[in-house]
Design a protein around this motif. Sequence first.
Motif, PDB file in Angstrom:
ATOM      1  N   ASP A 101       0.830  -1.206   0.000  1.00 24.51           N
ATOM      2  CA  ASP A 101       0.000   0.000   0.000  1.00 24.51           C
ATOM      3  C   ASP A 101       0.865   1.257   0.000  1.00 24.51           C
ATOM      4  OD1 ASP A 101      -2.191   1.774   0.502  1.00 24.51           O
ATOM      5  OD2 ASP A 101      -1.811   1.647   2.656  1.00 24.51           O
ATOM      6  N   ILE A 102       1.853   1.315   0.879  1.00 31.01           N
ATOM      7  CA  ILE A 102       2.680   2.526   0.992  1.00 31.01           C
ATOM      8  C   ILE A 102       3.589   2.677  -0.229  1.00 31.01           C
ATOM      9  CG2 ILE A 102       4.438   3.728   2.361  1.00 31.01           C
ATOM     10  CD1 ILE A 102       3.231   2.462   4.845  1.00 31.01           C
ATOM     11  N   ALA A 103       4.129   1.537  -0.727  1.00 30.63           N
ATOM     12  CA  ALA A 103       4.952   1.630  -1.942  1.00 30.63           C
ATOM     13  C   ALA A 103       4.122   2.198  -3.089  1.00 30.63           C
ATOM     14  CB  ALA A 103       5.511   0.243  -2.310  1.00 30.63           C
ATOM     15  N   GLY A 104       2.844   1.799  -3.162  1.00 29.20           N
ATOM     16  CA  GLY A 104       1.945   2.352  -4.177  1.00 29.20           C
ATOM     17  C   GLY A 104       1.695   3.835  -3.959  1.00 29.20           C
ATOM     18  N   GLU A 105       1.519   4.229  -2.696  1.00 29.62           N
ATOM     19  CA  GLU A 105       1.297   5.650  -2.389  1.00 29.62           C
ATOM     20  C   GLU A 105       2.510   6.495  -2.754  1.00 29.62           C
ATOM     21  OE1 GLU A 105      -1.848   5.826   1.288  1.00 29.62           O
ATOM     22  OE2 GLU A 105       0.269   5.801   1.776  1.00 29.62           O
ATOM     23  N   ARG A 106       3.697   5.853  -2.643  1.00 34.42           N
ATOM     24  CA  ARG A 106       4.911   6.596  -2.989  1.00 34.42           C
ATOM     25  C   ARG A 106       4.966   6.806  -4.501  1.00 34.42           C
ATOM     26  NH1 ARG A 106       8.345   4.046   0.125  1.00 34.42           N
ATOM     27  NH2 ARG A 106       8.411   5.648   1.726  1.00 34.42           N
ATOM     28  N   SER A 107       4.522   5.816  -5.281  1.00 35.14           N
ATOM     29  CA  SER A 107       4.660   5.959  -6.735  1.00 35.14           C
ATOM     30  C   SER A 107       3.474   6.683  -7.370  1.00 35.14           C
ATOM     31  CB  SER A 107       4.884   4.594  -7.391  1.00 35.14           C
ATOM     32  OG  SER A 107       3.714   3.831  -7.321  1.00 35.14           O
ATOM     33  N   ASP A 108       2.304   6.686  -6.750  1.00 35.94           N
ATOM     34  CA  ASP A 108       1.166   7.368  -7.419  1.00 35.94           C
ATOM     35  C   ASP A 108       1.025   8.837  -7.021  1.00 35.94           C
ATOM     36  OD1 ASP A 108      -0.219   7.583  -5.016  1.00 35.94           O
ATOM     37  OD2 ASP A 108      -1.654   6.002  -5.461  1.00 35.94           O
ATOM     38  N   GLY A 109       1.927   9.332  -6.175  1.00 36.47           N
ATOM     39  CA  GLY A 109       1.892  10.762  -5.852  1.00 36.47           C
ATOM     40  C   GLY A 109       1.206  11.089  -4.536  1.00 36.47           C
ATOM     41  N   THR A 110       0.582  10.088  -3.891  1.00 32.06           N
ATOM     42  CA  THR A 110      -0.099  10.350  -2.616  1.00 32.06           C
ATOM     43  C   THR A 110       0.871  10.924  -1.579  1.00 32.06           C
ATOM     44  OG1 THR A 110      -1.580   8.504  -3.025  1.00 32.06           O
ATOM     45  CG2 THR A 110      -1.458   9.299  -0.766  1.00 32.06           C
ATOM     46  N   ARG A 113       2.029  14.497  -2.286  1.00 33.43           N
ATOM     47  CA  ARG A 113       1.043  15.510  -1.937  1.00 33.43           C
ATOM     48  C   ARG A 113       0.947  15.680  -0.421  1.00 33.43           C
ATOM     49  NH1 ARG A 113      -2.753  17.701  -5.183  1.00 33.43           N
ATOM     50  NH2 ARG A 113      -3.171  15.929  -6.516  1.00 33.43           N
ATOM     51  N   LEU A 114       0.929  14.560   0.311  1.00 34.68           N
ATOM     52  CA  LEU A 114       0.868  14.671   1.771  1.00 34.68           C
ATOM     53  C   LEU A 114       2.106  15.379   2.308  1.00 34.68           C
ATOM     54  CD1 LEU A 114      -0.515  11.147   2.749  1.00 34.68           C
ATOM     55  CD2 LEU A 114      -1.732  13.334   2.825  1.00 34.68           C
ATOM     56  N   GLY A 115       3.263  15.088   1.690  1.00 36.56           N
ATOM     57  CA  GLY A 115       4.514  15.692   2.151  1.00 36.56           C
ATOM     58  C   GLY A 115       4.552  17.188   1.932  1.00 36.56           C
ATOM     59  N   GLY A 116       3.756  17.685   1.004  1.00 39.69           N
ATOM     60  CA  GLY A 116       3.690  19.124   0.771  1.00 39.69           C
ATOM     61  C   GLY A 116       2.636  19.807   1.631  1.00 39.69           C
ATOM     62  N   GLY A 271      11.553  -2.616  13.600  1.00 38.65           N
ATOM     63  CA  GLY A 271      10.707  -1.999  12.569  1.00 38.65           C
ATOM     64  C   GLY A 271      10.552  -0.509  12.784  1.00 38.65           C
ATOM     65  N   LEU A 272      10.392  -0.109  14.049  1.00 41.08           N
ATOM     66  CA  LEU A 272      10.211   1.315  14.344  1.00 41.08           C
ATOM     67  C   LEU A 272      11.457   2.109  13.969  1.00 41.08           C
ATOM     68  CD1 LEU A 272       8.199   3.320  15.571  1.00 41.08           C
ATOM     69  CD2 LEU A 272       9.346   3.005  17.773  1.00 41.08           C
ATOM     70  N   VAL A 273      12.629   1.536  14.304  1.00 33.08           N
ATOM     71  CA  VAL A 273      13.886   2.225  13.968  1.00 33.08           C
ATOM     72  C   VAL A 273      14.019   2.345  12.444  1.00 33.08           C
ATOM     73  CG1 VAL A 273      16.405   2.039  14.020  1.00 33.08           C
ATOM     74  CG2 VAL A 273      15.057   1.603  16.096  1.00 33.08           C
ATOM     75  N   ILE A 274      13.732   1.237  11.731  1.00 34.89           N
ATOM     76  CA  ILE A 274      13.826   1.289  10.259  1.00 34.89           C
ATOM     77  C   ILE A 274      12.828   2.311   9.708  1.00 34.89           C
ATOM     78  CG2 ILE A 274      13.455  -0.012   8.112  1.00 34.89           C
ATOM     79  CD1 ILE A 274      14.394  -2.512   9.603  1.00 34.89           C
ATOM     80  N   ALA A 275      11.596   2.280  10.233  1.00 39.88           N
ATOM     81  CA  ALA A 275      10.567   3.194   9.722  1.00 39.88           C
ATOM     82  C   ALA A 275      10.971   4.652   9.953  1.00 39.88           C
ATOM     83  CB  ALA A 275       9.221   2.902  10.389  1.00 39.88           C
ATOM     84  N   LEU A 276      11.438   4.945  11.161  1.00 42.19           N
ATOM     85  CA  LEU A 276      11.773   6.340  11.475  1.00 42.19           C
ATOM     86  C   LEU A 276      12.987   6.827  10.707  1.00 42.19           C
ATOM     87  CD1 LEU A 276      11.186   6.477  15.345  1.00 42.19           C
ATOM     88  CD2 LEU A 276       9.749   7.419  13.526  1.00 42.19           C
ATOM     89  N   THR A 277      13.940   5.937  10.448  1.00 44.76           N
ATOM     90  CA  THR A 277      15.172   6.400   9.793  1.00 44.76           C
ATOM     91  C   THR A 277      15.069   6.354   8.271  1.00 44.76           C
ATOM     92  OG1 THR A 277      16.094   4.190  10.012  1.00 44.76           O
ATOM     93  CG2 THR A 277      16.743   5.814  11.675  1.00 44.76           C
ATOM     94  N   THR A 278      14.196   5.524   7.717  1.00 47.28           N
ATOM     95  CA  THR A 278      14.186   5.410   6.250  1.00 47.28           C
ATOM     96  C   THR A 278      12.965   6.052   5.608  1.00 47.28           C
ATOM     97  OG1 THR A 278      13.037   3.291   6.210  1.00 47.28           O
ATOM     98  CG2 THR A 278      15.447   3.234   6.342  1.00 47.28           C
ATOM     99  N   PHE A 279      11.895   6.321   6.393  1.00 48.91           N
ATOM    100  CA  PHE A 279      10.689   6.820   5.740  1.00 48.91           C
ATOM    101  C   PHE A 279      10.890   8.242   5.226  1.00 48.91           C
ATOM    102  CE2 PHE A 279       6.665   9.036   5.514  1.00 48.91           C
ATOM    103  CZ  PHE A 279       5.921   8.157   4.753  1.00 48.91           C
ATOM    104  N   ARG A 280      10.589   8.451   3.936  1.00 51.71           N
ATOM    105  CA  ARG A 280      10.613   9.791   3.338  1.00 51.71           C
ATOM    106  C   ARG A 280       9.342   9.957   2.524  1.00 51.71           C
ATOM    107  NH1 ARG A 280      13.970   9.968   6.336  1.00 51.71           N
ATOM    108  NH2 ARG A 280      16.197  10.382   6.196  1.00 51.71           N
ATOM    109  N   TRP A 281       8.782  11.181   2.550  1.00 52.16           N
ATOM    110  CA  TRP A 281       7.612  11.441   1.701  1.00 52.16           C
ATOM    111  C   TRP A 281       8.011  11.255   0.230  1.00 52.16           C
ATOM    112  CZ3 TRP A 281       3.390  11.382   4.337  1.00 52.16           C
ATOM    113  CH2 TRP A 281       3.271  12.025   5.560  1.00 52.16           C
ATOM    114  N   VAL A 282       9.174  11.794  -0.126  1.00 52.34           N
ATOM    115  CA  VAL A 282       9.688  11.606  -1.490  1.00 52.34           C
ATOM    116  C   VAL A 282      11.170  11.290  -1.370  1.00 52.34           C
ATOM    117  CG1 VAL A 282       8.066  13.100  -2.699  1.00 52.34           C
ATOM    118  CG2 VAL A 282      10.105  14.085  -1.678  1.00 52.34           C
TER     119      VAL A 282
END
Lengths: 286, 291
Positions: A101-110, A113-116, A271-282
Amino acid sequence: MTAIETIAPVPGRPRLGRVLALGMERTRYEVRSYFRAGDAVFFTFLFPTVMFVIFAAAFSSTGTVGGDGHGHGGISIAAYYLPGLVAAGIVLSGVQNLGIDIAGERSDGTLKRLGGSPLPVGSYFLGKVGMVLTTAIAQLLLLLGVAHFAFGVALPGSASLWSRFAWIFLLSVLMSVVLGIGISGLPRSGRSASAVIVPILLVLQFISGVYFNFADLPDWLKSVAGVFPLKWVAQGMRSVFLPDRFATAEQTGTWDLGTAALMIGGWAVVGLVIALTTFRWVRKDR
Amino acid sequence: MTTTGSGEPVVAVRDLTIRYGDHTAVAGVSFEIEHGETFALLGPNGAGKSTTIEILEGYRRRSGGDARVLGVDPGTGGVDWKARLGIVLQSSAEAGSVPVREQLAHFASFYPRPRDVDATLEAVGLADAARTRVRALSGGQRRRLDVALGIVGRPEMLFLDEPTTGFDPAARLRAWDLVERTRALGTTILLTTHYLDEAAELSDRAAVIVGGRLVDIGRIDAIGSPADRIPVVRWQDADGRHEKRTDEPGRVVAALVAAGGEPAGLEVVRPSLEDVYLGLIGHRSLEEQPA
């Protein structure tokens, strides 16, 4: 300075109350979006129940499991499969579906837009937790309902078993959500997300006692599975849904819930450490 | 500080540089946008317009130079800074199953002082499509939803990245009207566009970017060198067609009339923004060719 002076942006973190309130709003939006996407509902929401019905029906003639050899004291195949599919449902809802789901949100622009927008990242994460928790509970109610009413599986009768169930369930959902957010960065594109994520979870389901009797696996494979969290979620669920004497079939001859809590909690922290350190809106630099 | 009302520019870009490996996408661009101004970034595809705007929106990191938007470095701007921005990205395809009004109301909830959702739908001409799912919108309607999402938070600074690409003429006029009304509220606007008439219609000033460099900047009616703006007088006589570039077209026409009466096919043509612009990007690409 001047009359048109605007509110100074406060550097640093958004206030907690706002993060929580927007987390609730995200949960509401995400749950509605989840159930609007018809194909996702079919394949992911119904998956554990469909698999349960297939196994329970296919092996219904093989009699009981764990009886005294004279047809007494055993449990039905349906009852035997239930805990594994409860565990698989949680981990698939979180890790697999959320990761794709999130990989799809990253590629379809969701996400762009949220990051802006001024949505705090924490609210976005809370929205995912809320969505997975809501859908996992609904999925569980359906699975337990079908198991109990269509296949006559007895559900735990004691409050202590249900409270044990509650902590294993909640900890497992939390762990699955943060691992799902973490794993979403692995596929290079939304299109490859299923191809990258599904096989990982498929292997884990096979070696963690979801589809096969875990006790029948060779010891080395049990040890491999023991490194990963699904085995411990499944073991925890067996301790809730199977009679206590089935504990003797486990690796250590006990339910070993302390180790299960440590392993599930440990993977949640990872998982929390990976999520916090690697998650980027773009991806900021390409 | 972060005040923007005291004459400090809303956007200040100095010597902005963006490199990807060996490739330099933007090479030392500088400009400022004042409070309440509408500023257009013009340039051919791949010139660095979108890269520049994405730096200012906080989506990309710069390799060098300095950038400030509302007094804040876009690379470090937090949610309170984002609450003061409106961003209309180039087209995207998300949230197909969500009804239009719900999508807009959801985004409005992120902002401290959002506009009224129904009034915003009305303003972009989507009031009748409020219950339509996003994926069922036409391309132009979807773009109008993008604009609605960009303005629903009452931004002080609005970024419009090619806002009318794919619009039919009527939809473009409506979009221009909407931008004019947003600007009338005091919103500062940075616009990128391929359409020079759009830049001429909407913006106070423009910058032309070619090959990552800023080749000109100024008021729309002053873009290009004075030489690019010299009018042309055209007429016909027995010898065929004639064309004369002159700063004094009246004098030329008077001389023609004095010499032979009413000239056939007389035209006095001032270069349009488009002519000036094509001159600018043409010069540039010639200059950039190795000798």
